[in-house]
Design an enzyme around this catalytic site. Structure first.
Site, PDB file in Angstrom:
ATOM      1  N   GLU A 137     -31.079 -17.234  32.696  1.00 15.97           N
ATOM      2  CA  GLU A 137     -32.289 -17.193  31.870  1.00 15.97           C
ATOM      3  C   GLU A 137     -32.971 -18.552  31.905  1.00 15.97           C
ATOM      4  O   GLU A 137     -32.282 -19.567  31.914  1.00 15.97           O
ATOM      5  CB  GLU A 137     -31.912 -16.952  30.394  1.00 15.97           C
ATOM      6  CG  GLU A 137     -31.136 -15.700  30.129  1.00 15.97           C
ATOM      7  CD  GLU A 137     -30.592 -15.646  28.699  1.00 15.97           C
ATOM      8  OE1 GLU A 137     -30.647 -16.654  27.966  1.00 15.97           O
ATOM      9  OE2 GLU A 137     -30.105 -14.573  28.323  1.00 15.97           O
ATOM     10  N   LYS A 139     -34.342 -21.876  30.518  1.00 11.56           N
ATOM     11  CA  LYS A 139     -34.036 -22.602  29.284  1.00 11.56           C
ATOM     12  C   LYS A 139     -35.373 -23.062  28.704  1.00 11.56           C
ATOM     13  O   LYS A 139     -36.005 -23.992  29.217  1.00 11.56           O
ATOM     14  CB  LYS A 139     -33.120 -23.794  29.577  1.00 11.56           C
ATOM     15  CG  LYS A 139     -32.691 -24.498  28.311  1.00 11.56           C
ATOM     16  CD  LYS A 139     -31.565 -25.475  28.600  1.00 11.56           C
ATOM     17  CE  LYS A 139     -30.960 -26.025  27.327  1.00 11.56           C
ATOM     18  NZ  LYS A 139     -31.902 -26.798  26.515  1.00 11.56           N
ATOM     19  N   ASP A 141     -38.081 -24.727  26.462  1.00 10.24           N
ATOM     20  CA  ASP A 141     -38.112 -26.002  25.753  1.00 10.24           C
ATOM     21  C   ASP A 141     -38.868 -25.839  24.439  1.00 10.24           C
ATOM     22  O   ASP A 141     -40.038 -26.177  24.334  1.00 10.24           O
ATOM     23  CB  ASP A 141     -38.776 -27.052  26.652  1.00 10.24           C
ATOM     24  CG  ASP A 141     -38.387 -28.451  26.249  1.00 10.24           C
ATOM     25  OD1 ASP A 141     -37.558 -28.600  25.329  1.00 10.24           O
ATOM     26  OD2 ASP A 141     -38.917 -29.397  26.851  1.00 10.24           O
ATOM     27  N   TYR A 248     -32.756 -14.324  23.001  1.00  9.09           N
ATOM     28  CA  TYR A 248     -31.759 -14.487  24.060  1.00  9.09           C
ATOM     29  C   TYR A 248     -30.313 -14.517  23.549  1.00  9.09           C
ATOM     30  O   TYR A 248     -29.392 -14.714  24.317  1.00  9.09           O
ATOM     31  CB  TYR A 248     -32.041 -15.721  24.912  1.00  9.09           C
ATOM     32  CG  TYR A 248     -32.161 -17.020  24.125  1.00  9.09           C
ATOM     33  CD1 TYR A 248     -31.079 -17.530  23.420  1.00  9.09           C
ATOM     34  CD2 TYR A 248     -33.348 -17.745  24.108  1.00  9.09           C
ATOM     35  CE1 TYR A 248     -31.178 -18.701  22.705  1.00  9.09           C
ATOM     36  CE2 TYR A 248     -33.467 -18.931  23.393  1.00  9.09           C
ATOM     37  CZ  TYR A 248     -32.378 -19.394  22.695  1.00  9.09           C
ATOM     38  OH  TYR A 248     -32.471 -20.555  21.983  1.00  9.09           O
ATOM     39  N   LYS A 336     -29.655 -28.112  34.059  1.00 12.15           N
ATOM     40  CA  LYS A 336     -30.917 -28.775  33.782  1.00 12.15           C
ATOM     41  C   LYS A 336     -31.678 -29.092  35.058  1.00 12.15           C
ATOM     42  O   LYS A 336     -31.076 -29.307  36.119  1.00 12.15           O
ATOM     43  CB  LYS A 336     -30.671 -30.096  33.020  1.00 12.15           C
ATOM     44  CG  LYS A 336     -29.899 -29.937  31.722  1.00 12.15           C
ATOM     45  CD  LYS A 336     -30.633 -29.146  30.661  1.00 12.15           C
ATOM     46  CE  LYS A 336     -31.615 -29.969  29.872  1.00 12.15           C
ATOM     47  NZ  LYS A 336     -31.037 -30.867  28.890  1.00 12.15           N
ATOM     48  N   CYS A 430     -25.616 -63.555  17.222  1.00 13.15           N
ATOM     49  CA  CYS A 430     -26.332 -62.395  16.683  1.00 13.15           C
ATOM     50  C   CYS A 430     -27.754 -62.811  16.317  1.00 13.15           C
ATOM     51  O   CYS A 430     -27.934 -63.775  15.577  1.00 13.15           O
ATOM     52  CB  CYS A 430     -25.596 -61.874  15.452  1.00 13.15           C
ATOM     53  SG  CYS A 430     -26.531 -60.630  14.558  1.00 13.15           S
ATOM     54  N   CYS A 433     -28.079 -62.644  12.235  1.00 11.07           N
ATOM     55  CA  CYS A 433     -27.416 -63.514  11.259  1.00 11.07           C
ATOM     56  C   CYS A 433     -26.885 -64.803  11.870  1.00 11.07           C
ATOM     57  O   CYS A 433     -26.364 -65.649  11.152  1.00 11.07           O
ATOM     58  CB  CYS A 433     -26.282 -62.755  10.566  1.00 11.07           C
ATOM     59  SG  CYS A 433     -24.893 -62.404  11.641  1.00 11.07           S
ATOM     60  N   CYS A 448     -21.575 -58.599  17.051  1.00 10.98           N
ATOM     61  CA  CYS A 448     -21.780 -59.643  16.060  1.00 10.98           C
ATOM     62  C   CYS A 448     -20.520 -59.711  15.204  1.00 10.98           C
ATOM     63  O   CYS A 448     -19.987 -58.687  14.783  1.00 10.98           O
ATOM     64  CB  CYS A 448     -22.990 -59.268  15.207  1.00 10.98           C
ATOM     65  SG  CYS A 448     -23.038 -60.077  13.610  1.00 10.98           S
ATOM     66  N   CYS A 454     -23.903 -59.861   7.813  1.00  9.48           N
ATOM     67  CA  CYS A 454     -25.000 -59.635   8.753  1.00  9.48           C
ATOM     68  C   CYS A 454     -25.997 -58.619   8.181  1.00  9.48           C
ATOM     69  O   CYS A 454     -25.656 -57.463   7.953  1.00  9.48           O
ATOM     70  CB  CYS A 454     -24.464 -59.138  10.089  1.00  9.48           C
ATOM     71  SG  CYS A 454     -25.794 -58.749  11.251  1.00  9.48           S
TER      72      CYS A 454
HETATM   73  S1  IVH Z   1     -28.182 -19.821  24.424  1.00 11.72           S
HETATM   74  C1  IVH Z   1     -24.535 -19.454  22.327  1.00 11.72           C
HETATM   75  N1  IVH Z   1     -30.268 -19.395  25.930  1.00 11.72           N
HETATM   76  O1  IVH Z   1     -31.092 -24.643  24.340  1.00 11.72           O
HETATM   77  C2  IVH Z   1     -25.516 -20.252  23.060  1.00 11.72           C
HETATM   78  N2  IVH Z   1     -30.275 -21.341  24.556  1.00 11.72           N
HETATM   79  O2  IVH Z   1     -29.145 -26.750  24.633  1.00 11.72           O
HETATM   80  C3  IVH Z   1     -26.763 -20.468  22.314  1.00 11.72           C
HETATM   81  N3  IVH Z   1     -32.321 -22.658  24.682  1.00 11.72           N
HETATM   82  O3  IVH Z   1     -30.029 -24.617  21.001  1.00 11.72           O
HETATM   83  C4  IVH Z   1     -27.879 -20.930  23.133  1.00 11.72           C
HETATM   84  N4  IVH Z   1     -33.373 -21.364  26.126  1.00 11.72           N
HETATM   85  O4  IVH Z   1     -32.480 -23.982  21.508  1.00 11.72           O
HETATM   86  C5  IVH Z   1     -29.701 -20.225  25.038  1.00 11.72           C
HETATM   87  N5  IVH Z   1     -32.068 -18.864  27.282  1.00 11.72           N
HETATM   88  C6  IVH Z   1     -31.504 -19.669  26.395  1.00 11.72           C
HETATM   89  C7  IVH Z   1     -32.154 -20.821  25.911  1.00 11.72           C
HETATM   90  C8  IVH Z   1     -31.490 -21.651  24.989  1.00 11.72           C
HETATM   91  C9  IVH Z   1     -33.456 -22.459  25.392  1.00 11.72           C
HETATM   92  C10 IVH Z   1     -32.073 -23.795  23.791  1.00 11.72           C
HETATM   93  C11 IVH Z   1     -31.557 -23.432  22.417  1.00 11.72           C
HETATM   94  C12 IVH Z   1     -30.238 -24.115  22.290  1.00 11.72           C
HETATM   95  C13 IVH Z   1     -30.376 -25.222  23.289  1.00 11.72           C
HETATM   96  C14 IVH Z   1     -29.012 -25.690  23.756  1.00 11.72           C
END
Ligand code: IVH
Length: 704
Positions: A137, A139, A141, A248, A336, A430, A433, A448, A454
């Protein structure tokens, strides 16, 4: 007009104390009634704007008469807590995060370890290299949210928060068109759907253009914009922002949804959720890696930001066997995309002193946009790092930013080094301080030695103390802490609680009015009771992060027990140290840092002082009190098991509420002994501890 009506219309400034009390009582009742109509009955009687007006009036009266705030005030209730942010929601199942992989090799290694974990199960028993079907899937943002449905109706929506407790943003989530108010078709009576709230790039740009035209500050990127829009105290504002949601994952469900992750996604689609169209079921990991390459190429065309691809083991039976590590599932990983980079000039290097005295060099940069955010500072980690990269003031440097990670300097462009630059001389005193800053053998950080004298360390400790994952005192930001410290108003953590009771030093202080003082008092009072996990974390002990603090809290349960054990652990040959050291997840060096902290009389005084100032530390709730015969017991697993790997057995025991220790002591309740056990079994026998063979263990763990 009745008296009541007259009061209702009076300006807040004109109310007498009696009228204000009556009005707060009326508002509490009226708002509770509308909450019920809206949240439980799905049948609001008044507009959002009219509802907000009631909340605002309540808040304004409370701000003017802080002593009149009622026990049942709407500002204290989950659902809406104006002025103090949102109500808190404890997630029925924790909201997890994901492990990250940065290369194909990382991903392959991850799946190899999954096969290894499951090697006693088919098909891996017969074929150790059997393919594992996964769902890939994008990821997204954005920020994750959980949506709870009861009997098909949306009843509660929350942010992730710290994974255990999030914020109640039900009213805001309800305004998203991707969040169904009622589910289509047949759904379990209790169903929590989880996913990502996000904003498309076009919507983000249009929103920023409108904000700029209105003279309002703009958001740095679509993610911040989505987060800022969701966390609005006024749901009408959220409604005006184009937020979307992809489903998801799931939390609590009263019935099984499907046998595979893919199957669950299909059902979610049928209930009316948006499931990302770029989601694919892949028969083997090679296919999933191809999805990563493909999405990486098409990333810019998607219309919304993604920062990688998530792979999830498709079979829910395998997911259940694999379980979780501290905060992430063992059955999923985020692959990533490479971090975004940019080039800029290093204007200077400054030194920050942290709460444990570590001196951290910071790069002061010509501001540059990288990954959608303007960056003007980056970490240089430590003096070795500066030396290794030979970073000099005036250099052109390559800067990198990956997700939430602090921006870093990747390299220096030596061809473009101006003339006359000098190697950086790392300070040996430091900067805060003037005490010597020394490097202990084997340590990367120069520290320090000023300790309690400090100011930088003191201020950082206080900042840590009030920070979000610690005492979480709202409205007491970095600037206030530094200024209060400098003026001697707050020198130790307990002073914060005393200040809330005796705010005289704030009266007449620039920037502090009656309302802001009352708000601070309320914020501090609201945090006087705290869980042991957060309390331990707040102490700011070296190496003790949030996850470790939670582990300690669960093991020792109460502050008294924890403190007594840490003091007793000063003797490294004694039982207390042994117990601490044998908690899975606590290494010897962490154990030593804990002992050292509690051996310092001043630190014990700080704790006593906090208790004297009214702080109450509560035992942490166990994650999920499982009704199992081994819940709360301490288990040691040794030798080779036939039916499951030791790692799996350990995970299973933890899931059943047991504590798994590495070594046997008097506190051990059972020792599970497989084939060819070693000294642990012998020791257990000597101590007369109950020994389980594999069959007995499997029966206890609910396996037959
Ligand atoms: S699964 C049990 N699926 O990524 C696992 N997370 O780095 C729960 N995120 O907190 C997360 N797309 O905010 C999952 N297809 C996807 C995602 C996803 C984005 C985010 C989510 C999570 C974070 C973890």
């Amino acid at each position: 007009m009745t008296n009541d009506d007259a009061t209702r219309r009076r300006a807040v400034e004109d109310l007498t104390i009696e009228e204000a009390a009556a009005e707060l009582e009326r508002l509490a009742g009226e708002i509770a009634y509308h909450d019920q109509r809206y949240h439980q009955e799905d049948a609001p009687e008044i507009s959002d704007a009219a509802y907000d007006a009631l909340q605002r009036r309540n808040k304004a009266i409370e701000a003017r008469f802080p002593d009149l705030v009622r026990e049942d005030s709407p500002s204290r209730r989950v659902g809406a807590a104006p002025g103090q942010g949102f109500g808190k929601v404890r997630h029925a199942r924790p909201m997890l995060s994901l492990e990250n992989a940065f290369s194909d090799e990382d991903v392959i290694a991850f799946f190899t370890s999954i096969r290894q974990f499951l090697r006693k199960d088919e098909p891996f028993k017969s074929d150790p290299d059997a393919p594992i079907a996964v769902v890939a899937e994008p990821k997204i943002d954005g920020l994750s949210a959980t949506l709870r449905y009861e009997d098909g109706r949306f009843v509660l929506g929350a942010t992730r928060g710290d994974g255990e407790v999030g914020e109640d943003v039900t009213a805001n989530l309800r305004t998203l068109k991707d969040v169904p108010h009622r589910l289509a078709g047949d759904a379990p009576a209790v169903l929590e759907v989880r996913g990502e709230v996000y904003m498309t790039r076009d919507d983000f740009l249009a929103l920023n253009a409108a904000r700029q035209a209105a003279g309002e500050p703009v958001f740095a990127n679509p993610r911040n914009s989505a987060a800022g829009s969701l966390r609005q105290l006024d749901p009408a504002v959220t409604a005006s922002r184009p937020l979307r949601f992809f489903a998801y994952a799931w939390g609590e469900t009263s019935a099984r949804i499907a046998d595979s992750h893919w199957g669950v996604l299909e059902r979610m689609r049928a209930w009316g959720f948006q499931v990302n169209p770029e989601t694919h079921r892949c028969a083997a990991i090679e296919e999933a890696l191809e999805r990563h390459r493909d999405l990486g190429r098409r990333r810019a065309e998607l219309g919304y930001d993604i920062d990688g691809v998530v792979y999830k083991v498709d079979s829910l039976a395998f997911q259940e066997r694999l379980g979780f590590v501290t905060r992430a599932p063992r059955w999923a990983i985020a692959h990533k995309f490479p971090a975004e980079q940019a080039e800029t000039t290093l204007r200077g290097i400054t030194i920050q002193v942290g709460r444990t005295g570590a001196l951290t060099p910071v790069a002061e940069l010509e501001p540059v946009t990288v990954g959608g955010v303007v960056v003007s500072r980056a970490t240089l980690h430590n003096e070795d790092e500066i030396q290794r990269k030979d970073v000099r003031v005036g250099d052109r440097v390559v800067l990198q930013r990956a997700g939430d990670v602090i921006p870093q300097i990747v390299s220096v462009i030596l061809d473009r080094r101006p003339e006359g630059t000098q190697p950086f001389a790392f300070p040996t005193v430091c900067p805060a301080c003037g005490s010597h800053a020394v490097r202990e053998p084997g340590e990367v950080a120069r520290r320090c030695t000023g300790g309690l004298i400090c100011p930088a360390q003191a201020v950082e400790r206080l900042r840590h103390f009030v920070s979000r994952d610690a005492f979480d005192i709202e409205g007491l930001g970095e600037k206030h802490i530094a200024a209060f410290w400098a003026d001697g108003i707050v020198r130790s953590p307990a002073d914060i609680f005393r200040l809330a009771e005796e705010p005289a030093p704030l009266v007449g202080r620039e920037g502090w009015k009656e309302t802001s003082i009352a708000n601070l008092q309320r914020a501090v009072r609201a945090r006087r009771t705290i869980g042991l996990d957060r309390f331990i974390y707040a102490l700011g002990i070296r190496q003790i992060g949030e996850a470790t603090a939670r582990l300690l809290a669960r093991n020792y349960e109460t502050l008294e027990a924890f403190r007594a054990a840490m003091v007793a652990a000063a003797d490294e040959t004694g039982e207390a140290f042994h117990d601490l050291d044998s908690i899975t997840g606590i290494g010897t060096s962490m154990a030593r840092d804990l002992v050292q902290f509690f051996a310092e009389p001043h630190n014990l005084e700080v704790i006593d002082d906090l208790l004297a100032a009214g702080v109450r530390v509560t035992a942490v709730e166990a994650p999920q009190r499982v009704a199992s015969p081994i819940a709360g017991k301490t288990v040691v697993i040794t030798g080779e098991l036939e039916r499951m790997t030791r790692r799996e057995a350990k995970a299973r025991a933890e899931a059943l509420g047991a504590k798994v220790a590495e070594s046997v002591s008097k506190k051990t309740d059972f020792v599970v002994v497989g084939a060819s056990p070693g000294s642990k079994a012998t020791k257990a026998r000597e101590l007369g501890i109950r020994i389980l063979d594999e069959a007995e263990w499997l029966a206890l763990a609910g396996e037959n």
